[in-house]
Design a protein around this motif. Structure first.
Motif, mmCIF file in Angstrom:
data_model
loop_
_atom_site.group_PDB
_atom_site.id
_atom_site.type_symbol
_atom_site.label_atom_id
_atom_site.label_comp_id
_atom_site.label_asym_id
_atom_site.label_seq_id
_atom_site.Cartn_x
_atom_site.Cartn_y
_atom_site.Cartn_z
ATOM 1 N N MET A 1 -1.016 8.648 4.934
ATOM 2 C CA MET A 1 0.339 8.730 4.326
ATOM 3 C C MET A 1 0.415 7.947 3.137
ATOM 4 N N PHE A 2 0.619 8.713 2.041
ATOM 5 C CA PHE A 2 0.822 7.801 0.494
ATOM 6 C C PHE A 2 2.099 7.133 0.648
ATOM 7 N N LEU A 3 1.950 6.084 -0.154
ATOM 8 C CA LEU A 3 3.142 4.884 -0.282
ATOM 9 C C LEU A 3 4.224 5.434 -1.345
ATOM 10 N N THR A 4 5.227 5.191 -1.004
ATOM 11 C CA THR A 4 6.443 5.315 -2.048
ATOM 12 C C THR A 4 7.047 3.986 -2.474
ATOM 13 N N ASP A 5 7.813 3.792 -3.700
ATOM 14 C CA ASP A 5 8.294 2.469 -4.048
ATOM 15 C C ASP A 5 9.504 2.388 -2.796
ATOM 16 N N ARG A 6 10.243 3.449 -2.146
ATOM 17 C CA ARG A 6 11.230 3.208 -1.098
ATOM 18 C C ARG A 6 10.297 2.446 0.147
ATOM 19 N N LYS A 7 9.590 2.965 0.483
ATOM 20 C CA LYS A 7 8.726 2.374 1.667
ATOM 21 C C LYS A 7 8.283 0.727 1.326
ATOM 22 N N ILE A 8 7.752 0.624 0.178
ATOM 23 C CA ILE A 8 7.171 -0.713 -0.248
ATOM 24 C C ILE A 8 8.375 -1.786 -0.020
ATOM 25 N N LYS A 9 9.547 -1.323 -0.742
ATOM 26 C CA LYS A 9 10.572 -1.966 -0.584
ATOM 27 C C LYS A 9 11.537 -2.383 0.733
ATOM 28 N N LEU A 10 11.169 -1.374 1.480
ATOM 29 C CA LEU A 10 11.819 -1.634 3.050
ATOM 30 C C LEU A 10 10.959 -2.271 3.932
ATOM 31 N N GLU A 11 9.574 -2.252 3.703
ATOM 32 C CA GLU A 11 8.600 -3.071 4.586
ATOM 33 C C GLU A 11 8.925 -4.538 4.213
ATOM 34 N N LYS A 12 9.062 -5.087 5.629
ATOM 35 C CA LYS A 12 9.329 -6.493 5.732
ATOM 36 C C LYS A 12 7.936 -7.112 6.292
ATOM 37 N N PRO A 13 7.815 -8.710 5.749
ATOM 38 C CA PRO A 13 6.978 -9.520 6.155
ATOM 39 C C PRO A 13 6.694 -9.452 7.610
ATOM 40 N N ALA A 14 5.474 -9.817 8.184
ATOM 41 C CA ALA A 14 5.313 -10.435 9.434
ATOM 42 C C ALA A 14 4.642 -11.740 9.611
ATOM 43 N N THR A 15 4.464 -12.204 10.535
ATOM 44 C CA THR A 15 3.995 -13.405 10.804
ATOM 45 C C THR A 15 2.591 -13.807 10.166
ATOM 46 N N LYS A 16 1.724 -12.778 9.943
ATOM 47 C CA LYS A 16 0.587 -12.813 9.345
ATOM 48 C C LYS A 16 0.529 -11.574 8.325
ATOM 49 N N SER A 17 -0.494 -11.713 7.416
ATOM 50 C CA SER A 17 -0.704 -10.757 6.253
ATOM 51 C C SER A 17 -0.703 -9.168 6.956
ATOM 52 N N LYS A 18 -0.300 -8.394 6.375
ATOM 53 C CA LYS A 18 -0.448 -6.739 6.728
ATOM 54 C C LYS A 18 -0.733 -6.102 5.677
ATOM 55 N N PHE A 19 -1.593 -4.942 5.911
ATOM 56 C CA PHE A 19 -1.882 -4.200 4.673
ATOM 57 C C PHE A 19 -1.345 -2.653 4.876
ATOM 58 N N LEU A 20 -0.755 -2.293 3.830
ATOM 59 C CA LEU A 20 -0.329 -0.662 4.017
ATOM 60 C C LEU A 20 -1.142 0.106 2.964
ATOM 61 N N ASN A 21 -1.749 1.262 3.591
ATOM 62 C CA ASN A 21 -2.798 2.035 2.793
ATOM 63 C C ASN A 21 -2.106 3.041 2.149
ATOM 64 N N ASP A 22 -2.646 3.172 0.829
ATOM 65 C CA ASP A 22 -2.203 4.571 -0.057
ATOM 66 C C ASP A 22 -3.323 5.408 -0.259
ATOM 67 N N GLY A 23 -4.507 5.180 0.402
ATOM 68 C CA GLY A 23 -5.468 6.188 0.281
ATOM 69 C C GLY A 23 -6.505 5.665 -1.015
ATOM 70 N N GLY A 24 -7.700 6.198 -0.994
ATOM 71 C CA GLY A 24 -8.778 5.944 -1.794
ATOM 72 C C GLY A 24 -9.096 4.445 -1.793
ATOM 73 N N GLY A 25 -8.788 3.736 -0.952
ATOM 74 C CA GLY A 25 -9.067 2.398 -0.872
ATOM 75 C C GLY A 25 -8.003 1.268 -1.317
ATOM 76 N N LEU A 26 -6.917 2.034 -1.969
ATOM 77 C CA LEU A 26 -5.857 1.315 -2.458
ATOM 78 C C LEU A 26 -4.845 0.992 -1.287
ATOM 79 N N GLN A 27 -4.804 -0.590 -1.207
ATOM 80 C CA GLN A 27 -3.766 -1.246 -0.210
ATOM 81 C C GLN A 27 -3.015 -2.043 -0.722
ATOM 82 N N LEU A 28 -1.762 -2.167 -0.126
ATOM 83 C CA LEU A 28 -0.891 -3.338 -0.518
ATOM 84 C C LEU A 28 -0.728 -4.402 0.552
#
Length: 409
Positions: A1-28
């Motif tokens: 599932m592709f990322l959106t600005d809204r999803k990015i802004k709502l995503e909260k940090p965890a106790t360790k680094s986590k990665f959100l996939n946008d496809g094609g190797g791009l991660q946040l």
């Protein structure tokens, strides 16, 4: 599932680094402290690696996708983007900046060690180096600038971080020399022991900012490792007793009727028996621990040997896994935290606080105190302290819930 600005802004940090996939190797990548960084996972010369594309929102979602596509195109042509020439837009810049070189260095070596190690290195550069000299030509950096940076890190009490940072800066310059971006390493002119001194005294690193304490308590409460370690760390925070005493606490030392933890003089640094009033929160922890008890004598037993206590590095390792290095807080630092907050924010006097900490105060005659000295006041104080910590944790929970809803208090 592709990322959106809204999803990015709502995503909260965890106790360790986590990665959100946008496809094609791009991660946040979302770091525990909230910083969001774009990463591009790719294969270069048969080796998997992760390239840095910048920080969100400075680099937008659209811009990150465009950078990913550019890098993908270069790699498809057999070009390694880590060593490729700058793009036409950047060719007008006649120098390689420190920031450029740091990114190339990190990208080049990232796959050689575990990701957590490189996250720590990157954090040092991002916090202490790049804001000061990041945009300057790497060829023009001198020894005085390096000394200023590492001494500033040492100045805030982070001695070990200062040493590690000096080593990493030197490696960046060696990397730059090897790639023809500069001709000398300014760190080579510096004798590290002459600019970074050994720490003096026994001032243990701790946290005294109420908001940061709340974050720490929240992180401990949500620790996902061995549950006895979580119980032990919470008990350590609530009791403000030396870590060794907590690790070696025995069920036989608990007086359930009087709601006291009685530590024998043999275990105390002072050589005198010490009474710790048990707050409501500490009693709850003991009840949980009792539920998991296996018949051994230790309350907070080892996950390897049920009849053994935890090792003396267990608490430190757990704090490190949660993102708290030895420069931020150590297990013994919970005592300094309690002392600072109690002296600044409570109604209890110095003698009451020091007695609870089992410190020697006054003359030798005064030091030979009755084991129950100030016990009524200490009982109230320890309940105040536990409630104070819980209130800080509650505020942290509210903050995270509000961030999840899309706004910040």
């Amino acid at each position: 599932m592709f990322l959106t600005d809204r999803k990015i802004k709502l995503e909260k940090p965890a106790t360790k680094s986590k990665f959100l996939n946008d496809g094609g190797g791009l991660q946040l990548e979302i770091k525990p402290h909230g910083i969001k960084l774009w990463r591009y996972r790719c294969t270069i010369n048969g080796k998997r690696t992760r390239l840095s594309l910048g920080e969100y929102p400075a680099v937008s979602l659209k811009a990150a996708r465009e950078k990913r596509d550019e890098l993908k195109s270069l790699i498809a042509q057999g070009i390694d983007p880590r060593t490729a020439k700058e793009t036409p837009k950047e060719e007008s810049q006649s120098f390689t900046s420190v920031k450029d070189m740091v990114e190339q260095y990190l990208n080049h070596y990232r796959a050689d060690r575990n990701e957590k190690y490189w996250q720590g290195v990157e954090s040092l550069f991002r916090r202490d180096v790049l804001p000061i000299i990041g945009n300057l030509p790497i060829e023009e950096i001198n020894s005085k600038q390096i000394v200023t940076i590492v001494q500033a890190v040492q100045g805030r009490g982070a001695v070990e971080s200062a040493k590690r940072l000096f080593t990493q800066i030197s490696k960046v310059f060696k990397f730059a020399i090897a790639h023809g971006e500069c001709t000398r390493n300014p760190c080579g002119d510096i004798e590290r022991s002459m600019v970074l001194q050994k720490p003096t005294g026994r001032n243990y690193p701790t946290i005294t900012d109420p908001k940061e304490i709340g974050k720490l308590m929240y992180d401990i409460d949500h620790y996902t490792g061995w549950y006895m370690v979580r119980f032990g760390l919470l008990f350590l925070a609530y009791s403000a007793i030396r870590p060794g005493n907590v690790r070696l606490a025995e069920w036989s030392e608990i007086d359930w009727d009087k709601k006291q933890w009685i530590i024998s003089g043999e275990k105390m640094k002072t050589g005198k028996e010490h009474i710790v009033p048990l707050s409501r929160q500490m009693l709850e922890i003991l009840k949980f621990a009792k539920h998991y008890a296996t018949g051994g004598k230790y309350i907070f037993f080892s996950n390897r040997h049920k009849n053994s206590s935890m090792s003396d590095v267990t608490f430190s390792k757990a704090l490190w896994r949660m993102g708290y290095g030895n420069d931020t807080i150590v297990p013994h630092g919970f005592r300094a935290m309690f002392s600072t907050i109690a002296n600044e924010h409570s109604e209890y006097g110095f003698e009451v606080i020091e007695t609870q900490l089992a410190h020697k105060i006054g003359s030798k005659v005064a030091q030979a105190y009755n084991r129950a000295q100030y016990l009524p006041q200490r009982k109230k104080m320890m309940q105040w302290w536990a409630d104070w910590l819980d209130e800080r944790k509650r505020k942290r929970e509210i903050e995270l819930n509000n961030l999840d809803k899309g706004y910040q208090i």
